[in-house]
Design a protein around this motif. Structure first.
Motif, PDB file in Angstrom:
ATOM      1  N   MET A 288     -14.758  -0.197   4.974  1.00 31.33           N
ATOM      2  CA  MET A 288     -13.857  -1.420   4.889  1.00 31.33           C
ATOM      3  C   MET A 288     -12.394  -0.902   4.693  1.00 31.33           C
ATOM      4  SD  MET A 288     -14.022  -4.034   1.659  1.00 31.33           S
ATOM      5  CE  MET A 288     -13.556  -3.030   0.452  1.00 31.33           C
ATOM      6  N   ASP A 289     -11.812  -1.481   5.687  1.00 30.37           N
ATOM      7  CA  ASP A 289     -10.353  -1.177   5.836  1.00 30.37           C
ATOM      8  C   ASP A 289      -9.441  -1.959   4.595  1.00 30.37           C
ATOM      9  OD1 ASP A 289      -7.374  -1.128   6.277  1.00 30.37           O
ATOM     10  OD2 ASP A 289      -7.980  -0.800   8.257  1.00 30.37           O
ATOM     11  N   CYS A 290      -8.794  -1.217   3.615  1.00 30.09           N
ATOM     12  CA  CYS A 290      -8.350  -1.708   2.562  1.00 30.09           C
ATOM     13  C   CYS A 290      -6.901  -2.517   2.870  1.00 30.09           C
ATOM     14  CB  CYS A 290      -8.398  -0.883   1.286  1.00 30.09           C
ATOM     15  SG  CYS A 290     -10.119  -0.488   0.978  1.00 30.09           S
ATOM     16  N   LEU A 291      -6.643  -2.285   3.915  1.00 36.08           N
ATOM     17  CA  LEU A 291      -5.109  -3.296   4.295  1.00 36.08           C
ATOM     18  C   LEU A 291      -5.417  -4.096   4.954  1.00 36.08           C
ATOM     19  CD1 LEU A 291      -2.148  -3.105   4.281  1.00 36.08           C
ATOM     20  CD2 LEU A 291      -2.173  -1.805   6.271  1.00 36.08           C
ATOM     21  N   THR A 292      -6.362  -4.433   5.767  1.00 32.33           N
ATOM     22  CA  THR A 292      -6.693  -5.564   6.661  1.00 32.33           C
ATOM     23  C   THR A 292      -7.966  -6.238   6.355  1.00 32.33           C
ATOM     24  OG1 THR A 292      -8.116  -4.185   8.338  1.00 32.33           O
ATOM     25  CG2 THR A 292      -5.555  -4.180   8.506  1.00 32.33           C
ATOM     26  N   GLY A 293      -8.815  -5.579   5.612  1.00 34.01           N
ATOM     27  CA  GLY A 293     -10.166  -6.515   5.309  1.00 34.01           C
ATOM     28  C   GLY A 293     -11.073  -6.011   6.477  1.00 34.01           C
TER      29      GLY A 293
ATOM     30  N   MET B 215       0.931  -1.137   0.062  1.00 35.85           N
ATOM     31  CA  MET B 215       0.114  -0.012  -0.141  1.00 35.85           C
ATOM     32  C   MET B 215       0.599   1.344   0.005  1.00 35.85           C
ATOM     33  SD  MET B 215      -3.180  -0.961   0.003  1.00 35.85           S
ATOM     34  CE  MET B 215      -3.806  -2.496  -0.094  1.00 35.85           C
ATOM     35  N   ASP B 216       0.377   2.378  -0.456  1.00 38.76           N
ATOM     36  CA  ASP B 216       1.019   3.563  -0.476  1.00 38.76           C
ATOM     37  C   ASP B 216       0.990   4.466   0.554  1.00 38.76           C
ATOM     38  OD1 ASP B 216      -1.432   4.528  -1.144  1.00 38.76           O
ATOM     39  OD2 ASP B 216      -0.754   5.587  -3.175  1.00 38.76           O
ATOM     40  N   ASN B 217       0.167   3.906   1.653  1.00 39.93           N
ATOM     41  CA  ASN B 217       0.098   4.701   2.844  1.00 39.93           C
ATOM     42  C   ASN B 217       0.238   4.229   4.170  1.00 39.93           C
ATOM     43  OD1 ASN B 217      -1.278   6.684   4.286  1.00 39.93           O
ATOM     44  ND2 ASN B 217      -3.107   5.852   4.648  1.00 39.93           N
ATOM     45  N   PRO B 218       1.686   3.541   4.212  1.00 42.60           N
ATOM     46  CA  PRO B 218       2.133   2.427   5.102  1.00 42.60           C
ATOM     47  C   PRO B 218       1.725   3.033   6.679  1.00 42.60           C
ATOM     48  CG  PRO B 218       3.770   3.636   4.250  1.00 42.60           C
ATOM     49  CD  PRO B 218       2.750   3.993   3.248  1.00 42.60           C
ATOM     50  N   SER B 219       1.737   4.198   6.934  1.00 45.65           N
ATOM     51  CA  SER B 219       1.625   4.446   8.257  1.00 45.65           C
ATOM     52  C   SER B 219       0.350   4.719   8.643  1.00 45.65           C
ATOM     53  CB  SER B 219       2.433   6.072   8.308  1.00 45.65           C
ATOM     54  OG  SER B 219       1.632   7.137   7.465  1.00 45.65           O
ATOM     55  N   GLY B 220      -0.878   4.636   8.097  1.00 50.98           N
ATOM     56  CA  GLY B 220      -1.941   4.851   8.403  1.00 50.98           C
ATOM     57  C   GLY B 220      -3.010   3.622   7.586  1.00 50.98           C
ATOM     58  N   ARG B 221      -4.234   3.975   7.765  1.00 50.76           N
ATOM     59  CA  ARG B 221      -5.154   2.953   7.083  1.00 50.76           C
ATOM     60  C   ARG B 221      -5.993   3.702   5.999  1.00 50.76           C
ATOM     61  NH1 ARG B 221      -9.162   2.133  12.344  1.00 50.76           N
ATOM     62  NH2 ARG B 221      -8.685   4.368  12.428  1.00 50.76           N
ATOM     63  N   LEU B 222      -6.271   2.994   4.868  1.00 47.18           N
ATOM     64  CA  LEU B 222      -6.842   3.183   4.071  1.00 47.18           C
ATOM     65  C   LEU B 222      -8.355   2.759   3.703  1.00 47.18           C
ATOM     66  CD1 LEU B 222      -7.234   4.598   1.190  1.00 47.18           C
ATOM     67  CD2 LEU B 222      -6.115   2.634   0.096  1.00 47.18           C
TER      68      LEU B 222
ATOM     69  N   THR C  15      -7.626   8.558  12.884  1.00 43.40           N
ATOM     70  CA  THR C  15      -6.453   9.311  13.190  1.00 43.40           C
ATOM     71  C   THR C  15      -6.050  10.248  12.042  1.00 43.40           C
ATOM     72  OG1 THR C  15      -4.608   7.916  12.793  1.00 43.40           O
ATOM     73  CG2 THR C  15      -5.895   7.443  14.882  1.00 43.40           C
ATOM     74  N   SER C  16      -4.842  10.989  12.518  1.00 41.72           N
ATOM     75  CA  SER C  16      -4.430  11.922  11.290  1.00 41.72           C
ATOM     76  C   SER C  16      -3.635  11.020  10.406  1.00 41.72           C
ATOM     77  CB  SER C  16      -3.657  13.048  12.013  1.00 41.72           C
ATOM     78  OG  SER C  16      -2.281  12.365  12.864  1.00 41.72           O
ATOM     79  N   GLN C  17      -3.386   9.943  10.615  1.00 43.25           N
ATOM     80  CA  GLN C  17      -2.370   9.083   9.712  1.00 43.25           C
ATOM     81  C   GLN C  17      -3.519   8.370   8.555  1.00 43.25           C
ATOM     82  OE1 GLN C  17       0.841   9.248   9.770  1.00 43.25           O
ATOM     83  NE2 GLN C  17       0.633  10.738  11.346  1.00 43.25           N
ATOM     84  N   ASP C  18      -4.715   8.553   8.799  1.00 39.92           N
ATOM     85  CA  ASP C  18      -5.634   7.445   7.990  1.00 39.92           C
ATOM     86  C   ASP C  18      -6.075   8.352   6.907  1.00 39.92           C
ATOM     87  OD1 ASP C  18      -5.714   5.401   9.812  1.00 39.92           O
ATOM     88  OD2 ASP C  18      -7.240   6.075  11.056  1.00 39.92           O
ATOM     89  N   ARG C  19      -6.927   7.684   5.870  1.00 39.56           N
ATOM     90  CA  ARG C  19      -7.321   8.343   4.657  1.00 39.56           C
ATOM     91  C   ARG C  19      -8.749   7.432   4.436  1.00 39.56           C
ATOM     92  NH1 ARG C  19      -3.994   6.726  -0.632  1.00 39.56           N
ATOM     93  NH2 ARG C  19      -2.399   7.372   1.079  1.00 39.56           N
ATOM     94  N   ILE C  20      -9.651   8.213   4.285  1.00 44.42           N
ATOM     95  CA  ILE C  20     -10.972   7.725   4.085  1.00 44.42           C
ATOM     96  C   ILE C  20     -11.365   8.269   2.924  1.00 44.42           C
ATOM     97  CG2 ILE C  20     -13.221   7.782   5.048  1.00 44.42           C
ATOM     98  CD1 ILE C  20     -12.387   8.270   7.788  1.00 44.42           C
TER      99      ILE C  20
END
Length: 240
Positions: free
Chosen positions: A204-209, A1-8, A31-36
């Protein structure tokens, strides 16, 4: 993923269901690290479109927010241009949106900051690993050349779907799933689970499912079975 520090995190069609959105956002605890990524159709049909846009404005101060234009945002924006377009939108749920501002509501009751938010919506959003758009896509056409009506209006028919030429999984909304369940084709997923009618608002969290779902009354659904979560994780990880 191109957002390793947060969730997508992708969120399906909200359609003015503020109680569902509040509940899902509380469960996500961004959090500030996430992208929604909102997949479109924020407004219309449900009773609280104004409150939904206010909630998104609040979220924009917490984390990165991507807004994709749905067909209902398209109709609402077009309603300013002609009486014919206004009547069409009004009959497709626009009357309920205006009533969320004032009764009887008028276009002039919508504040400038909400119009600006709607105007900021993008036709699709693409990362290094995943594509997000509102409705559908043509498999053999690059995303920047997709017809607008396909991205915002065309229903998803699982029997006619094919992987996108990029080989990236595509996440969409728009096509209401009457059973309230995600459509998972492996290469494409639809997460419009019909919140404003009878189903759920799905995130849906596209990193963890991981999946969060809430009804329009703000009641959380029990977590999806782990096997489904593991399948989503495998799909996204294979493109990471």
């Amino acid at each position: 993923m191109d957002n390793p520090s947060g969730r997508l995190i992708a969120i399906g069609d909200v359609h003015g269901c503020i109680h569902a959105l509040d509940t899902v956002i509380d469960a996500i605890a961004p959090t500030s690290q996430d992208r929604i990524v909102f997949l479109g159709d924020l407004v219309d049909n449900g009773r609280n479109s104004r409150e939904v846009l206010e909630k998104i404005a609040e979220l924009q101060g917490i984390c990165e927010v991507v807004l994709i234009q749905g067909n209902h945002e398209e109709m609402m924006l077009a309603a300013r241009e002609s009486e014919e377009a206004y009547r069409f939108w009004d009959s497709c749920g626009g009357a309920t949106t205006l009533t969320s501002y004032q009764f009887p509501g008028k276009l002039s009751d919508v504040p400038a900051e909400h119009w600006a938010m709607l105007e900021s919506c993008v036709p699709y959003y693409e990362t290094e690993d995943i594509i997000f758009t509102h409705a559908n896509y043509l498999p053999d056409v690059p995303m920047d050349r997709q017809p607008k009506h396909y991205l915002r209006w065309t229903l998803l028919d699982p029997n006619e779907m094919h992987p996108h030429m990029s080989r990236k999984p595509v996440v969409v909304g728009h096509t209401e799933q009457k059973e309230g369940e995600i459509v998972d084709l492996g290469f494409a997923m639809c997460i419009d689970t019909a919140c404003w009618r009878y189903g759920w608002l799905t995130a849906m969290d596209c990193l963890t499912g991981d999946i969060w779902q809430a009804s329009r009354w703000g009641v959380m659904r029990e977590p999806q079975e782990s096997s489904h979560r593991e399948r989503l994780t495998q799909i996204f990880a294979s493109h990471g």
